[in-house]
Design a protein around this motif. Structure first.
Motif, PDB file in Angstrom:
ATOM      1  N   ALA A   1       3.686   7.997  14.000  1.00 43.60           N
ATOM      2  CA  ALA A   1       4.100   7.511  12.407  1.00 43.60           C
ATOM      3  C   ALA A   1       3.137   6.587  11.632  1.00 43.60           C
ATOM      4  CB  ALA A   1       4.739   6.109  12.845  1.00 43.60           C
ATOM      5  N   GLY A   2       2.825   7.280   9.783  1.00 40.30           N
ATOM      6  CA  GLY A   2       2.004   7.644   9.121  1.00 40.30           C
ATOM      7  C   GLY A   2       2.072   7.054   7.878  1.00 40.30           C
ATOM      8  N   ILE A   3       1.927   5.742   7.507  1.00 37.57           N
ATOM      9  CA  ILE A   3       1.466   5.580   5.630  1.00 37.57           C
ATOM     10  C   ILE A   3       1.020   5.517   5.300  1.00 37.57           C
ATOM     11  CG2 ILE A   3       2.594   3.120   4.628  1.00 37.57           C
ATOM     12  CD1 ILE A   3       4.056   2.646   6.918  1.00 37.57           C
ATOM     13  N   PHE A   4       1.039   6.308   3.851  1.00 36.43           N
ATOM     14  CA  PHE A   4      -0.132   6.396   3.046  1.00 36.43           C
ATOM     15  C   PHE A   4       0.429   6.182   1.659  1.00 36.43           C
ATOM     16  CE2 PHE A   4      -0.132   9.505   6.160  1.00 36.43           C
ATOM     17  CZ  PHE A   4      -0.799  10.387   7.293  1.00 36.43           C
ATOM     18  N   GLN A   5      -0.483   5.120   0.942  1.00 34.93           N
ATOM     19  CA  GLN A   5      -0.157   4.521  -0.195  1.00 34.93           C
ATOM     20  C   GLN A   5      -1.494   4.063  -1.175  1.00 34.93           C
ATOM     21  OE1 GLN A   5       4.003   1.877   1.031  1.00 34.93           O
ATOM     22  NE2 GLN A   5       2.086   1.005   1.620  1.00 34.93           N
ATOM     23  N   ASN A   6      -0.965   4.418  -1.939  1.00 32.88           N
ATOM     24  CA  ASN A   6      -1.846   4.740  -2.665  1.00 32.88           C
ATOM     25  C   ASN A   6      -1.589   3.744  -4.243  1.00 32.88           C
ATOM     26  OD1 ASN A   6      -4.047   4.950  -5.285  1.00 32.88           O
ATOM     27  ND2 ASN A   6      -5.051   6.168  -4.218  1.00 32.88           N
ATOM     28  N   GLY A   7      -1.306   2.929  -4.651  1.00 37.69           N
ATOM     29  CA  GLY A   7      -1.079   1.971  -5.800  1.00 37.69           C
ATOM     30  C   GLY A   7      -1.454   0.194  -5.913  1.00 37.69           C
TER      31      GLY A   7
ATOM     32  N   THR B   1       4.564   8.720   1.853  1.00 30.90           N
ATOM     33  CA  THR B   1       3.107   8.713   1.341  1.00 30.90           C
ATOM     34  C   THR B   1       3.610   8.470  -0.501  1.00 30.90           C
ATOM     35  OG1 THR B   1       2.652  10.620   2.621  1.00 30.90           O
ATOM     36  CG2 THR B   1       1.808  10.308   0.765  1.00 30.90           C
ATOM     37  N   GLN B   2       3.020   7.706  -0.184  1.00 32.83           N
ATOM     38  CA  GLN B   2       3.612   7.055  -1.901  1.00 32.83           C
ATOM     39  C   GLN B   2       2.611   7.097  -2.997  1.00 32.83           C
ATOM     40  OE1 GLN B   2       7.528   4.423  -1.205  1.00 32.83           O
ATOM     41  NE2 GLN B   2       6.215   3.234  -0.342  1.00 32.83           N
ATOM     42  N   ARG B   3       2.753   7.022  -4.472  1.00 38.44           N
ATOM     43  CA  ARG B   3       1.433   6.779  -5.028  1.00 38.44           C
ATOM     44  C   ARG B   3       1.650   6.620  -6.296  1.00 38.44           C
ATOM     45  NH1 ARG B   3      -0.213  11.954  -2.249  1.00 38.44           N
ATOM     46  NH2 ARG B   3       1.805  13.183  -3.554  1.00 38.44           N
ATOM     47  N   GLY B   4       1.786   5.122  -7.132  1.00 41.97           N
ATOM     48  CA  GLY B   4       1.945   4.865  -8.153  1.00 41.97           C
ATOM     49  C   GLY B   4       1.841   3.397  -7.352  1.00 41.97           C
TER      50      GLY B   4
ATOM     51  N   GLN C   1       6.880  10.156  -2.644  1.00 43.23           N
ATOM     52  CA  GLN C   1       7.368   9.526  -3.743  1.00 43.23           C
ATOM     53  C   GLN C   1       6.195   9.260  -4.658  1.00 43.23           C
ATOM     54  OE1 GLN C   1      11.200   6.989  -3.315  1.00 43.23           O
ATOM     55  NE2 GLN C   1       9.297   6.211  -2.572  1.00 43.23           N
ATOM     56  N   ASP C   2       5.977   9.629  -6.026  1.00 39.02           N
ATOM     57  CA  ASP C   2       5.490   9.936  -7.073  1.00 39.02           C
ATOM     58  C   ASP C   2       5.764   9.091  -7.352  1.00 39.02           C
ATOM     59  OD1 ASP C   2       2.086  10.770  -5.925  1.00 39.02           O
ATOM     60  OD2 ASP C   2       3.798  12.559  -5.162  1.00 39.02           O
ATOM     61  N   GLY C   3       4.927   8.233  -8.824  1.00 34.82           N
ATOM     62  CA  GLY C   3       5.488   7.417  -9.752  1.00 34.82           C
ATOM     63  C   GLY C   3       5.488   5.950  -9.490  1.00 34.82           C
ATOM     64  N   ASN C   4       6.214   5.365 -10.628  1.00 33.04           N
ATOM     65  CA  ASN C   4       7.093   3.363 -10.090  1.00 33.04           C
ATOM     66  C   ASN C   4       8.435   3.691  -9.735  1.00 33.04           C
ATOM     67  OD1 ASN C   4       4.003   3.402 -11.235  1.00 33.04           O
ATOM     68  ND2 ASN C   4       4.918   3.546 -12.960  1.00 33.04           N
ATOM     69  N   ASP C   5       8.260   2.506  -9.016  1.00 35.14           N
ATOM     70  CA  ASP C   5       9.853   2.239  -8.595  1.00 35.14           C
ATOM     71  C   ASP C   5      11.106   2.858  -8.038  1.00 35.14           C
ATOM     72  OD1 ASP C   5       9.417  -1.154 -10.042  1.00 35.14           O
ATOM     73  OD2 ASP C   5       9.095   0.243 -11.533  1.00 35.14           O
ATOM     74  N   ASN C   6      10.576   3.932  -7.048  1.00 32.56           N
ATOM     75  CA  ASN C   6      11.141   5.016  -6.481  1.00 32.56           C
ATOM     76  C   ASN C   6      11.616   4.356  -5.216  1.00 32.56           C
ATOM     77  OD1 ASN C   6      11.104   7.430  -8.562  1.00 32.56           O
ATOM     78  ND2 ASN C   6       8.824   7.196  -7.522  1.00 32.56           N
ATOM     79  N   ILE C   7      12.727   4.779  -4.491  1.00 31.66           N
ATOM     80  CA  ILE C   7      13.137   4.236  -2.828  1.00 31.66           C
ATOM     81  C   ILE C   7      13.986   5.179  -2.596  1.00 31.66           C
ATOM     82  CG2 ILE C   7      15.020   1.992  -1.848  1.00 31.66           C
ATOM     83  CD1 ILE C   7      14.818   1.039  -4.700  1.00 31.66           C
TER      84      ILE C   7
END
Length: 377
Positions: free
Chosen positions: A177-183, A204-207, A227-233
């Motif tokens: 399990a890997g979680i990668f987040q920038n923002g 992976t989430q950037r935003g 997910q790249d951007g804002n407020d995505n689900i």
């Protein structure tokens, strides 16, 4: 079995080590070193008011960082320079910044948090699966619980107020399990239940303010959210009856939603959305053997739904433009298939098939305000 814990803080340039067991120390030359069944935890914290807790009391060969070389604990060698060198050589979990929190609980056997060495003066905290596990920024939180066997967990967070949770239940086996987040203010959670075996999951989430969730209770499955951007689900669920299944959600833009649920074997589902305010849902139920589903939407405020229940299903929706709506429902036996392609604005279409062998349907619409309905039984 011996256990070693190494905690370090660059702010005070000190090294504190604890070791028990005859294999770790001797009266002649006290040495701290790794063993084949050792529990090891090495956490590097840089900054202020960071907090870390590691609990390995119920685990065997648990690794949240590890030593690569022995450390001489004789008094003459306990210096800041030697301590920092030993720390840089060791594989460590890293928290850099302010007010970050970390909790790791490792039970079961042979579980590990993915780490790298060379972190003492590390400046690069870009997202990269080869760069171990870290939180860099302010107010980030991480919670990892590993109670199965042969599990790997990894997290990377760069920004502020992000949250990452990974849970691998007892009796789960060979999981990643890997979680990668920038923002800022992103939230991710991966649950791998007791029936999980040979599964992988990554988010992976950037935003900012994105949410990604994966649940797995399956065998030989993989799930991937980007997910790249804002407020995505996004949410992917692979249930206990799933095996050899793959699911992927990729969203680029803002306020998009993508959901996948899978029951069955040898099934694939893929959602790709580019734009804003798009919504997609894929359900693959029952004995969805050899099923396939794909939704790709380019534009804004499009809706694409696929429901499949049966054997050898196929479905594809591609929508380009704004305000389009496409729906495919397939229930029945072997050979069904469907196709929708819409290029324009405010088009609508649906395909419903079930109970027939080798059914096939498809349509394409160009322009605006068109509508097509196909039903085959």
């Amino acid at each position: 079995m011996f256990k070693s814990v190494l905690l370090a803080s660059v702010a005070v340039a000190s090294l504190t080590a604890f070791a028990t067991g005859a294999s770790a120390q001797s009266m002649i030359s006290p040495v701290l070193g790794a063993g084949t069944t050792a529990n090891e935890a090495i956490v590097l914290q840089r900054g202020d008011r960071n907090r870390a807790t590691v609990d390995q009391t119920q685990g065997t060969n648990a690794k949240a960082g590890f030593l690569n070389n022995q450390i001489d604990l004789t008094a003459t060698n306990l210096t800041a320079a030697n301590g920092n060198a030993a720390l840089n050589d060791a594989n460590t979990v890293v928290q850099s910044g302010y007010d970050n929190g970390l909790s790791i609980v490792q039970g079961g056997n042979n579980n590990q948090v993915v780490t790298t060495n060379g972190n003492y003066s590390r400046a690069d905290f870009s997202l990269d699966p080869t760069k171990g596990s870290f939180s860099a920024g302010s107010g980030n939180g991480v919670s990892i619980t590993q109670n199965g066997m042969n599990g790997k967990a990894q997290f990377q967070q760069n920004g502020d107020k992000n949250s990452a949770t990974i849970i691998a239940d007892a009796n789960s086996n060979t999981t990643y399990a890997g979680i990668f987040q920038n923002g800022t203010s992103n939230n991710s959670q991966i649950n791998q239940y007791s029936t999980s075996s040979n599964v992988t999951a990554t988010v992976t989430q950037r935003g900012d303010r994105n949410q990604g969730y994966i649940e797995q209770g399956s065998t030989r499955t993989s799930a991937d959210i980007v997910q790249d951007g804002n407020d995505n689900i996004s949410r992917i669920r692979q249930y206990s009856s799933s095996s050899d299944a793959n699911a992927s959600v990729r969203q680029n833009g803002s306020s998009n939603q993508g959901y996948i649920e899978q029951y069955g074997s040898s099934i694939f589902a893929g959602i790709t959305q580019e734009g804003n305010g798009n919504y997609s849902l894929i359900n693959q139920y029952g004995s969805s053997s050899n099923a396939y589903a794909a939704v790709r939407q380019v534009g804004n405020s499009n809706t694409g739904n696929i429901d499949q229940n049966g054997f050898t299903n196929y479905a594809a929706i591609l929508q380009i433009g704004d305000g389009n709506s496409g729906y495919i429902s397939q229930a029945g036996n072997q050979g069904v298939g469907a196709f929708i392609y819409q290029n324009g604005n405010n088009n609508g279409g649906s395909i419903t098939q079930g109970g027939a062998y080798y059914s096939n349907a498809g349509f394409a619409q160009f322009g605006s305000g068109n509508n097509v309905t196909i039903r085959q039984r």
